[in-house]
Design a protein around this motif. Structure first.
Motif, short mmCIF file in Angstrom:
data_model
loop_
_atom_site.label_atom_id
_atom_site.label_comp_id
_atom_site.label_asym_id
_atom_site.label_seq_id
_atom_site.Cartn_x
_atom_site.Cartn_y
_atom_site.Cartn_z
N ALA A 108 0.43 -0.95 -0.07
CA ALA A 108 0.24 -0.25 -0.18
C ALA A 108 0.62 1.11 -0.34
N THR A 109 2.37 1.01 0.05
CA THR A 109 3.14 2.18 0.31
C THR A 109 4.36 2.28 -0.64
N CYS A 110 4.25 1.78 -1.03
CA CYS A 110 5.47 1.44 -2.17
C CYS A 110 7.08 1.94 -2.02
N GLY A 111 7.41 3.49 -1.57
CA GLY A 111 8.76 4.10 -1.50
C GLY A 111 9.92 4.27 -2.13
N ASN A 112 10.79 3.08 -1.79
CA ASN A 112 11.35 2.73 -2.70
C ASN A 112 11.32 1.50 -3.09
N GLY A 113 10.70 0.53 -2.47
CA GLY A 113 10.60 -0.23 -3.78
C GLY A 113 11.14 -1.71 -2.24
N ILE A 198 5.55 15.54 1.85
CA ILE A 198 4.08 13.92 1.22
C ILE A 198 4.16 12.94 2.58
N SER A 199 3.57 12.79 2.44
CA SER A 199 3.45 12.10 4.18
C SER A 199 2.17 11.29 3.85
N THR A 200 2.13 9.78 4.22
CA THR A 200 1.00 9.37 4.66
C THR A 200 -0.22 9.83 5.93
C1 SAM Z 1 8.56 5.12 4.22
S1 SAM Z 1 7.79 5.45 2.94
C2 SAM Z 1 7.56 3.39 2.51
C3 SAM Z 1 8.92 2.89 1.96
C4 SAM Z 1 8.84 1.67 0.65
N1 SAM Z 1 7.74 0.32 1.26
C5 SAM Z 1 9.75 1.06 1.18
O1 SAM Z 1 9.79 -0.78 1.35
O2 SAM Z 1 11.12 1.40 0.24
C6 SAM Z 1 5.91 5.82 2.75
C7 SAM Z 1 5.51 6.25 1.35
O3 SAM Z 1 4.05 5.93 1.11
C8 SAM Z 1 3.38 7.54 0.55
N2 SAM Z 1 2.14 6.99 0.78
C9 SAM Z 1 1.89 8.51 1.19
N3 SAM Z 1 0.51 8.53 1.27
C10 SAM Z 1 -0.17 7.85 0.23
C11 SAM Z 1 -0.90 7.04 0.03
N4 SAM Z 1 -2.49 7.98 0.43
N5 SAM Z 1 -1.06 5.86 -0.86
C12 SAM Z 1 0.45 5.67 -1.16
N6 SAM Z 1 0.53 6.01 -0.87
C13 SAM Z 1 1.45 6.61 -0.28
C14 SAM Z 1 4.87 7.77 0.29
O4 SAM Z 1 4.69 8.90 -0.77
C15 SAM Z 1 5.95 7.16 1.00
O5 SAM Z 1 6.75 7.25 -0.44
#
Ligand code: SAM
Length: 274
Positions: A108-113, A198-200
């Motif tokens: 649900a939050t790919c970020g850097n993958g 830009i955060s959740t």
């Molecule tokens: C902590 S990072 C995730 C780290 C990632 N899972 C990794 O393995 O690198 C949080 C991510 O959530 C994304 N994000 C923020 N709000 C979101 C939303 N409403 N829906 C989906 N992604 C969201 C951000 O853009 C950010 O890339």
């Protein structure tokens, strides 16, 4: 911000086109009570019903039916307790005991993958049935995820991952309706190395948790790593905790792992559907 069309992505019906996703959910609608059960009762998921034999030797093999096998979790948990392992290590380890090859899972939050890659390694098999649906609202995050997958996977493995530039609250719009989902994972907060603004946020996170609760199959898991050390992180933690606490004990087993003398340490929260 607009997301450009990239050939490797499947696009959803709804595309997040702004940095801030419109908030339509109600925050704080869940009572704040203790999670059920507590850390000491970290649940042992039921044994997998299916076991696909695959020759991806480096990939995960779920435990056979009827066998209680938690060595990975035990090592990670002990490492975590002694401050040697991260919250995400514990989460990955718990996933291994729930997810089987061929399953469908959601990042649900790919970020850097990194989480997307870890999930793919759990579900990939030669049948090509396993799937990872990944999403993020930032183009930069999806580009980073795509690069990591390209570096780390064969083209046929990478085919099993579908990335969507969308808000996780809309996950039901991109995941086919007839698909049973084994794991929905949230790694909340901001993109490491990216824009911390830009955060959740609690509102959409709660909507996403509700959506996850609707699509997860019995025996599946909602996993959240929640960061309390950034602005709004504490509020989001309270919201996720309240959501988990409000799930019925008949259908769900929920727990959190929280450091007592490191109040800003990330908190893994697990919601296991019976
Ligand atoms: C902590 S990072 C995730 C780290 C990632 N899972 C990794 O393995 O690198 C949080 C991510 O959530 C994304 N994000 C923020 N709000 C979101 C939303 N409403 N829906 C989906 N992604 C969201 C951000 O853009 C950010 O890339």
């Amino acid at each position: 911000m607009r997301f450009s069309a990239l050939p490797w992505r499947s696009f959803p019906r709804t595309v997040a086109s702004e940095k801030k996703i419109p908030l339509s959910g109600k925050a704080g609608t869940y009572g704040l009570s203790a999670l059920s059960p507590s850390l000491s009762a970290l649940s042992v998921p039921p044994k997998p019903l299916l076991r696909c034999r695959a020759s991806f030797s480096t990939l995960h093999d779920a435990a056979p039916p009827g066998e209680i096998s938690l060595p990975g979790v035990e090592d990670e948990m002990v490492g975590y307790i002694f401050g040697k392992k991260k919250a995400t290590d514990v989460a990955h380890s718990v996933w291994k005991h729930v997810v089987r090859r061929g399953d469908t899972v959601v990042d649900a939050t790919c970020g850097n993958g990194y989480d997307t890659l870890a999930m793919l390694r759990l579900v990939a098999d030669l049948s090509g049935k396993g799937r990872v649906f990944g999403m993020d609202i930032q183009e930069e995050a999806l580009t980073n995820t795509d690069s990591l997958l390209t570096q780390s996977l064969t083209p046929s493995e990478k085919e099993l991952v579908k990335l969507f530039p969308t808000c996780h609250s809309k996950m039901e719009e991109v995941i086919p309706k007839d698909v049973l989902v084994r794991l929905v994972a949230f790694n909340l907060g901001y993109l490491p190395g990216g824009d911390k603004e830009i955060s959740t946020v609690s509102e959409t996170t709660l909507l996403a948790l509700e959506a996850a609760g609707r699509i997860i199959e019995p025996g599946g898991l909602i996993s959240a790593v929640v960061y309390v050390g950034h602005p709004k992180g504490r509020e989001e933690f309270e919201a996720v905790q309240a959501f988990a606490s409000g799930l019925s004990t008949e259908d769900w087993v929920c727990c959190k792992l929280q450091m007592l003398n490191r109040p800003l340490a990330p908190v893994p929260i697990f919601m296991f559907k019976r």
